[in-house]
Motif scaffolding. Structure first.
Motif, PDB file in Angstrom:
ATOM      1  N   PHE A  15      -5.343 -14.445  22.871  1.00 18.25           N
ATOM      2  CA  PHE A  15      -6.607 -14.753  22.205  1.00 18.25           C
ATOM      3  C   PHE A  15      -7.142 -16.099  22.672  1.00 18.25           C
ATOM      4  N   ASP A  16      -6.296 -17.129  22.674  1.00 21.49           N
ATOM      5  CA  ASP A  16      -6.739 -18.466  23.044  1.00 21.49           C
ATOM      6  C   ASP A  16      -7.232 -18.511  24.490  1.00 21.49           C
ATOM      7  N   GLN A  17      -6.574 -17.763  25.366  1.00 24.39           N
ATOM      8  CA  GLN A  17      -7.001 -17.748  26.765  1.00 24.39           C
ATOM      9  C   GLN A  17      -8.409 -17.171  26.905  1.00 24.39           C
ATOM     10  N   TYR A  18      -8.665 -16.082  26.190  1.00 27.66           N
ATOM     11  CA  TYR A  18      -9.994 -15.470  26.273  1.00 27.66           C
ATOM     12  C   TYR A  18     -11.027 -16.232  25.457  1.00 27.66           C
ATOM     13  N   ALA A  19     -10.597 -16.851  24.345  1.00 28.57           N
ATOM     14  CA  ALA A  19     -11.526 -17.649  23.545  1.00 28.57           C
ATOM     15  C   ALA A  19     -12.102 -18.796  24.366  1.00 28.57           C
ATOM     16  N   ALA A  20     -11.345 -19.283  25.334  1.00 25.74           N
ATOM     17  CA  ALA A  20     -11.843 -20.344  26.205  1.00 25.74           C
ATOM     18  C   ALA A  20     -13.021 -19.862  27.063  1.00 25.74           C
ATOM     19  N   LEU A  21     -13.150 -18.551  27.237  1.00 24.09           N
ATOM     20  CA  LEU A  21     -14.228 -17.997  28.062  1.00 24.09           C
ATOM     21  C   LEU A  21     -15.471 -17.645  27.257  1.00 24.09           C
ATOM     22  N   VAL A  22     -15.293 -17.173  26.017  1.00 25.32           N
ATOM     23  CA  VAL A  22     -16.452 -16.684  25.253  1.00 25.32           C
ATOM     24  C   VAL A  22     -16.605 -17.336  23.882  1.00 25.32           C
ATOM     25  N   GLY A  23     -15.613 -18.121  23.470  1.00 25.68           N
ATOM     26  CA  GLY A  23     -15.630 -18.703  22.134  1.00 25.68           C
ATOM     27  C   GLY A  23     -14.810 -17.879  21.165  1.00 25.68           C
ATOM     28  N   PRO A  24     -14.065 -18.510  20.266  1.00 28.05           N
ATOM     29  CA  PRO A  24     -13.183 -17.770  19.350  1.00 28.05           C
ATOM     30  C   PRO A  24     -13.933 -16.845  18.412  1.00 28.05           C
ATOM     31  N   GLU A  25     -15.147 -17.213  18.033  1.00 28.29           N
ATOM     32  CA  GLU A  25     -15.894 -16.410  17.064  1.00 28.29           C
ATOM     33  C   GLU A  25     -16.346 -15.072  17.634  1.00 28.29           C
ATOM     34  N   LYS A  26     -16.239 -14.897  18.951  1.00 28.06           N
ATOM     35  CA  LYS A  26     -16.572 -13.608  19.574  1.00 28.06           C
ATOM     36  C   LYS A  26     -15.336 -12.824  19.986  1.00 28.06           C
ATOM     37  N   MET A  27     -14.143 -13.338  19.681  1.00 24.17           N
ATOM     38  CA  MET A  27     -12.904 -12.695  20.098  1.00 24.17           C
ATOM     39  C   MET A  27     -12.245 -11.968  18.930  1.00 24.17           C
TER      40      MET A  27
ATOM     41  N   LYS B 127     -11.820 -15.986  13.994  1.00 23.62           N
ATOM     42  CA  LYS B 127     -11.891 -14.931  15.003  1.00 23.62           C
ATOM     43  C   LYS B 127     -12.990 -13.948  14.617  1.00 23.62           C
ATOM     44  N   ALA B 128     -13.350 -13.055  15.533  1.00 21.24           N
ATOM     45  CA  ALA B 128     -14.390 -12.057  15.243  1.00 21.24           C
ATOM     46  C   ALA B 128     -13.872 -10.933  14.372  1.00 21.24           C
ATOM     47  N   GLY B 129     -12.573 -10.596  14.504  1.00 26.62           N
ATOM     48  CA  GLY B 129     -12.019  -9.513  13.711  1.00 26.62           C
ATOM     49  C   GLY B 129     -10.850  -8.843  14.380  1.00 26.62           C
ATOM     50  N   VAL B 130     -10.681  -7.560  14.087  1.00 22.59           N
ATOM     51  CA  VAL B 130      -9.552  -6.761  14.586  1.00 22.59           C
ATOM     52  C   VAL B 130     -10.091  -5.442  15.108  1.00 22.59           C
TER      53      VAL B 130
END
Length: 259
Positions: free
Chosen positions: A187-199, A231-234
């Protein structure tokens, strides 16, 4: 009720399973899997042959309308693989504006759905051609449509995401086999690309053999939030299998744990 999304896939190509309209109440977004990129008389488009191979179009349309009447958003998930008798080279050779116009015509105007999910799982890193498709879809579908996509291989493969982070509504990890700590790292790796609120983080109880999420990790993943934000959800794979009862239990676990 959680403010986070709970997206789950419903498979039109899977035998049996509960009807679409019996989706558990905890689910807020349903993605119908899978339409496939394909040429058509109108140009680059999608075919619904795989999506409707085990459940009829009429059944799915009625189920989608019933869910939308409950406030559930319904998406059509589009796969671009060239191995499902769809478009040669899958996502790789589409005319973006032509494709987006045809997707809008089918998914939004005809079916009346709420957006699309883009199933881009090829091993090779998506290039600027896929970026152009996403941007064309956002322009054609409008600012309120949902556009989601799953990821799992790693940021090196999905380095294109910062170019389209404003066009995507949500990105979901689908490394279903992860426990909580592994899920958080990805999650953290991808959150760096789009922001945690979209992950969002994906879980599964009916994935490929050996790839299901450890059941004790499911409520932990649903409840977890990155420090100082959300986070955005599940996401759940999937609503059709393995049984109505187990699916209902997993949906309850996730719904109860979501912040």
């Amino acid at each position: 009720m959680s403010t986070q999304a709970f997206l789950a896939y419903w498979l039109g190509y899977a035998e049996g399973g509960p009807p679409l309209e019996e989706t558990p109440e905890q689910v807020t977004v349903v993605a119908l899997a899978f339409a496939v990129t394909a040429p058509s008389p109108q140009g680059d488009s999608i075919t619904l042959d795989f999506l409707t191979s085990k459940h009829s179009e009429a059944e799915m349309r009625a189920g989608a309308k019933a869910l939308q009447a409950r406030g559930v958003k319904v998406l059509m998930s589009i796969n671009g693989t060239d191995s499902w008798e769809g478009h040669p080279d899958g996502w790789g050779n589409l005319k973006p504006e032509e494709f987006a116009a045809n997707v809008k015509r089918i998914v939004m105007d005809d079916w009346g759905l709420d957006g699309v999910d883009l199933d881009q799982e090829g091993a090779a890193p998506p290039g600027d051609d896929f970026v152009a498709v996403i941007k064309a879809l956002r322009a054609a579908l409008g600012p309120d449509a949902l556009i989601t996509t799953p990821v799992f291989i790693g940021p090196w493969r999905d380095a294109y995401l910062p170019k389209v982070k404003d066009d995507l509504s949500m990105v979901m990890t689908m490394a279903y086999w992860n426990d909580l700590e592994s899920a958080k790292r990805l999650f953290d790796q991808y959150a760096a690309l789009v922001g945690p609120e979209k992950m969002a983080i994906g879980v599964a109880n009916s994935a490929n053999p050996g790839q299901n999420t450890p059941i004790d990790a499911v409520p932990q993943i649903a409840a977890w939030n990155p420090e100082g934000t959300t986070k955005a959800g599940v996401m759940l794979w999937n609503l059709n299998q393995p049984s109505k009862e187990e699916t209902a239990e997993w949906c309850r676990m996730i719904g109860d744990a979501l912040p």
